[in-house]
Motif scaffolding. Structure first.
Motif, PDB file in Angstrom:
ATOM      1  N   ARG A 153     137.284  83.718 -61.659  1.00 26.29           N
ATOM      2  CA  ARG A 153     136.584  82.878 -60.690  1.00 26.29           C
ATOM      3  C   ARG A 153     137.287  82.828 -59.339  1.00 26.29           C
ATOM      4  N   HIS A 154     138.519  83.311 -59.288  1.00 23.12           N
ATOM      5  CA  HIS A 154     139.212  83.408 -58.002  1.00 23.12           C
ATOM      6  C   HIS A 154     138.641  84.539 -57.147  1.00 23.12           C
ATOM      7  N   LEU A 155     137.887  85.441 -57.773  1.00 20.47           N
ATOM      8  CA  LEU A 155     137.485  86.679 -57.115  1.00 20.47           C
ATOM      9  C   LEU A 155     135.978  86.777 -56.930  1.00 20.47           C
ATOM     10  N   GLY A 156     135.579  87.401 -55.823  1.00 25.27           N
ATOM     11  CA  GLY A 156     134.186  87.767 -55.611  1.00 25.27           C
ATOM     12  C   GLY A 156     134.132  89.242 -55.282  1.00 25.27           C
ATOM     13  N   LEU A 157     133.150  89.946 -55.853  1.00 31.30           N
ATOM     14  CA  LEU A 157     133.062  91.396 -55.661  1.00 31.30           C
ATOM     15  C   LEU A 157     131.703  91.765 -55.089  1.00 31.30           C
ATOM     16  N   VAL A 158     131.724  92.542 -54.001  1.00 36.76           N
ATOM     17  CA  VAL A 158     130.501  93.052 -53.385  1.00 36.76           C
ATOM     18  C   VAL A 158     130.451  94.550 -53.658  1.00 36.76           C
ATOM     19  N   PHE A 159     129.406  94.993 -54.355  1.00 36.19           N
ATOM     20  CA  PHE A 159     129.278  96.391 -54.770  1.00 36.19           C
ATOM     21  C   PHE A 159     128.650  97.232 -53.665  1.00 36.19           C
ATOM     22  N   GLN A 160     128.864  98.541 -53.752  1.00 37.36           N
ATOM     23  CA  GLN A 160     128.298  99.430 -52.742  1.00 37.36           C
ATOM     24  C   GLN A 160     126.793  99.581 -52.908  1.00 37.36           C
ATOM     25  N   ASN A 161     126.280  99.385 -54.136  1.00 30.02           N
ATOM     26  CA  ASN A 161     124.839  99.567 -54.369  1.00 30.02           C
ATOM     27  C   ASN A 161     124.117  98.243 -54.591  1.00 30.02           C
ATOM     28  N   PHE A 162     124.681  97.162 -54.057  1.00 31.85           N
ATOM     29  CA  PHE A 162     124.074  95.828 -53.973  1.00 31.85           C
ATOM     30  C   PHE A 162     124.049  95.062 -55.304  1.00 31.85           C
ATOM     31  N   ASP A 194     133.631  96.986 -52.357  1.00 36.02           N
ATOM     32  CA  ASP A 194     133.772  98.373 -52.795  1.00 36.02           C
ATOM     33  C   ASP A 194     132.846  99.255 -51.974  1.00 36.02           C
ATOM     34  N   GLU A 195     133.367  99.809 -50.893  1.00 32.52           N
ATOM     35  CA  GLU A 195     132.609 100.665 -49.983  1.00 32.52           C
ATOM     36  C   GLU A 195     131.252 100.038 -49.654  1.00 32.52           C
ATOM     37  N   PRO A 196     131.254  98.862 -49.030  1.00 32.66           N
ATOM     38  CA  PRO A 196     130.013  98.105 -48.848  1.00 32.66           C
ATOM     39  C   PRO A 196     128.985  98.743 -47.933  1.00 32.66           C
ATOM     40  N   THR A 197     129.379  99.784 -47.193  1.00 33.61           N
ATOM     41  CA  THR A 197     128.427 100.411 -46.263  1.00 33.61           C
ATOM     42  C   THR A 197     128.064 101.837 -46.659  1.00 33.61           C
ATOM     43  N   SER A 198     128.542 102.303 -47.804  1.00 30.91           N
ATOM     44  CA  SER A 198     128.353 103.725 -48.136  1.00 30.91           C
ATOM     45  C   SER A 198     126.895 104.090 -48.386  1.00 30.91           C
ATOM     46  N   ALA A 199     126.064 103.096 -48.753  1.00 27.49           N
ATOM     47  CA  ALA A 199     124.655 103.380 -49.026  1.00 27.49           C
ATOM     48  C   ALA A 199     123.761 103.107 -47.820  1.00 27.49           C
ATOM     49  N   LEU A 200     124.380 102.841 -46.666  1.00 25.00           N
ATOM     50  CA  LEU A 200     123.617 102.410 -45.497  1.00 25.00           C
ATOM     51  C   LEU A 200     123.690 103.423 -44.364  1.00 25.00           C
ATOM     52  N   ASP A 201     122.639 103.430 -43.538  1.00 23.19           N
ATOM     53  CA  ASP A 201     122.680 104.287 -42.343  1.00 23.19           C
ATOM     54  C   ASP A 201     123.540 103.606 -41.274  1.00 23.19           C
ATOM     55  N   PRO A 202     123.887 104.316 -40.208  1.00 22.90           N
ATOM     56  CA  PRO A 202     124.824 103.766 -39.210  1.00 22.90           C
ATOM     57  C   PRO A 202     124.407 102.427 -38.619  1.00 22.90           C
ATOM     58  N   GLU A 203     123.108 102.235 -38.346  1.00 25.69           N
ATOM     59  CA  GLU A 203     122.667 100.971 -37.746  1.00 25.69           C
ATOM     60  C   GLU A 203     122.880  99.810 -38.714  1.00 25.69           C
ATOM     61  N   LEU A 204     122.520 100.020 -39.982  1.00 21.12           N
ATOM     62  CA  LEU A 204     122.679  98.959 -40.973  1.00 21.12           C
ATOM     63  C   LEU A 204     124.156  98.741 -41.306  1.00 21.12           C
ATOM     64  N   THR A 205     124.947  99.795 -41.221  1.00 19.83           N
ATOM     65  CA  THR A 205     126.392  99.668 -41.425  1.00 19.83           C
ATOM     66  C   THR A 205     126.974  98.662 -40.453  1.00 19.83           C
ATOM     67  N   GLY A 206     126.513  98.712 -39.212  1.00 26.62           N
ATOM     68  CA  GLY A 206     126.997  97.780 -38.197  1.00 26.62           C
ATOM     69  C   GLY A 206     126.728  96.332 -38.563  1.00 26.62           C
ATOM     70  N   GLU A 207     125.578  96.073 -39.206  1.00 27.16           N
ATOM     71  CA  GLU A 207     125.240  94.712 -39.636  1.00 27.16           C
ATOM     72  C   GLU A 207     126.290  94.173 -40.599  1.00 27.16           C
TER      73      GLU A 207
END
Length: 251
Positions: free
Chosen positions: A89-98, A173-186
């Motif tokens: 519960r100390h940890l939160g994980l954001v996956f690359q594929n949502f 974990d590579e939170p922008t790897s599935a996104l195009d450059p514009e969405l990566t910026g978000e």
């Protein structure tokens, strides 16, 4: 204050040794960026920290609580299940594929874990969820479903879901790897804002400019080893390691 300590972590899948004597720590309020080529062990390291995989040997201490350490045979021995759950519960994980539930609305995606993991009631969990969705610019999408959102919007929902559990450390974990450059910026904008708010974070990323400008420390991994561990200036501008320089030259 050290929020996470990893000592001499080793992990193999069959004959493939993925983590080779990995040691590092993360201080409260710091952002640690982990960079390196594909297959270097970065994602496996995050999965071991978050208990999605078990290490073979070594020690992990999270927020002062020991998750695992070696027994007398130098084999990793984990604390009992109830203690492991509390440490998680100390940890939160954001996956690359949502990893959003496709059959749940955005609001329910953010409230479900609050209710099941933390035992919050419907009213409290929805209030927390709506506040977070508002911060992510998604308050108007509360009743939408994941398929109705862009990739960047889905990733922001997954960040809100992780934050809703009040983690002490947020891992990406590579939170922008599935996104195009514009969405990566978000997404990078959201992570920058979290860094400014002094959220303790570990970010596995291929975004070198982001790592250089936002991280307090940078780890470069290759073939299961930590090759370098230092400040962004030390790793990006003053590295004397030929492997690090060769990797960064590609960017």
């Amino acid at each position: 204050m050290k929020m996470l300590e990893a000592k001499n972590l080793k992990k193999s899948f069959g004959d493939n040794e993925v983590l080779k004597n990995i040691s590092f720590d993360v201080n409260k309020g710091d952002v640690l960026a982990i960079i390196g080529p594909s297959g270097s062990g970065k994602s496996t390291l995050l999965r071991c920290i978050t208990q999605l995989e078990k290490i073979d040997s070594g020690e992990i201490v999270i927020c002062g609580d020991t998750l695992v350490k070696n027994n007398y045979d130098e084999i990793a021995e984990y604390v009992p299940k109830k203690e492991r759950a509390a440490i998680a519960r100390h940890l939160g994980l954001v996956f690359q594929n949502f990893n959003l539930f496709p059959h749940f609305s955005v609001l329910r995606n953010v409230t479900e874990a609050q209710r099941k993991v933390l035992g919050r009631n419907k009213e409290t969990s929805e209030e927390i969820a709506m506040n977070l969705l508002k911060k992510m610019g998604l308050a108007d999408k509360a009743d939408a479903y994941p398929y109705q959102l862009s990739g960047g919007q889905q990733q922001r929902v997954s960040i809100a879901r992780a934050l809703a559990l009040n983690p002490d450390i947020l891992l990406f974990d590579e939170p922008t790897s599935a996104l195009d450059p514009e969405l990566t910026g978000e997404i990078l904008k959201v992570i920058r804002e979290l860094a400014e708010a002094k959220m303790t974070m570990i970010v596995v990323t291929h975004e070198m400019l982001f790592a250089k400008s936002v991280a307090d420390r940078v780890i470069f991994m290759d073939k299961g080893y930590i090759i370098e561990n230092g400040t962004p200036e030390e790793v990006f501008d003053k590295s004397v390691n030929e492997r690090t320089k060769a990797f960064l030259a590609k960017y």
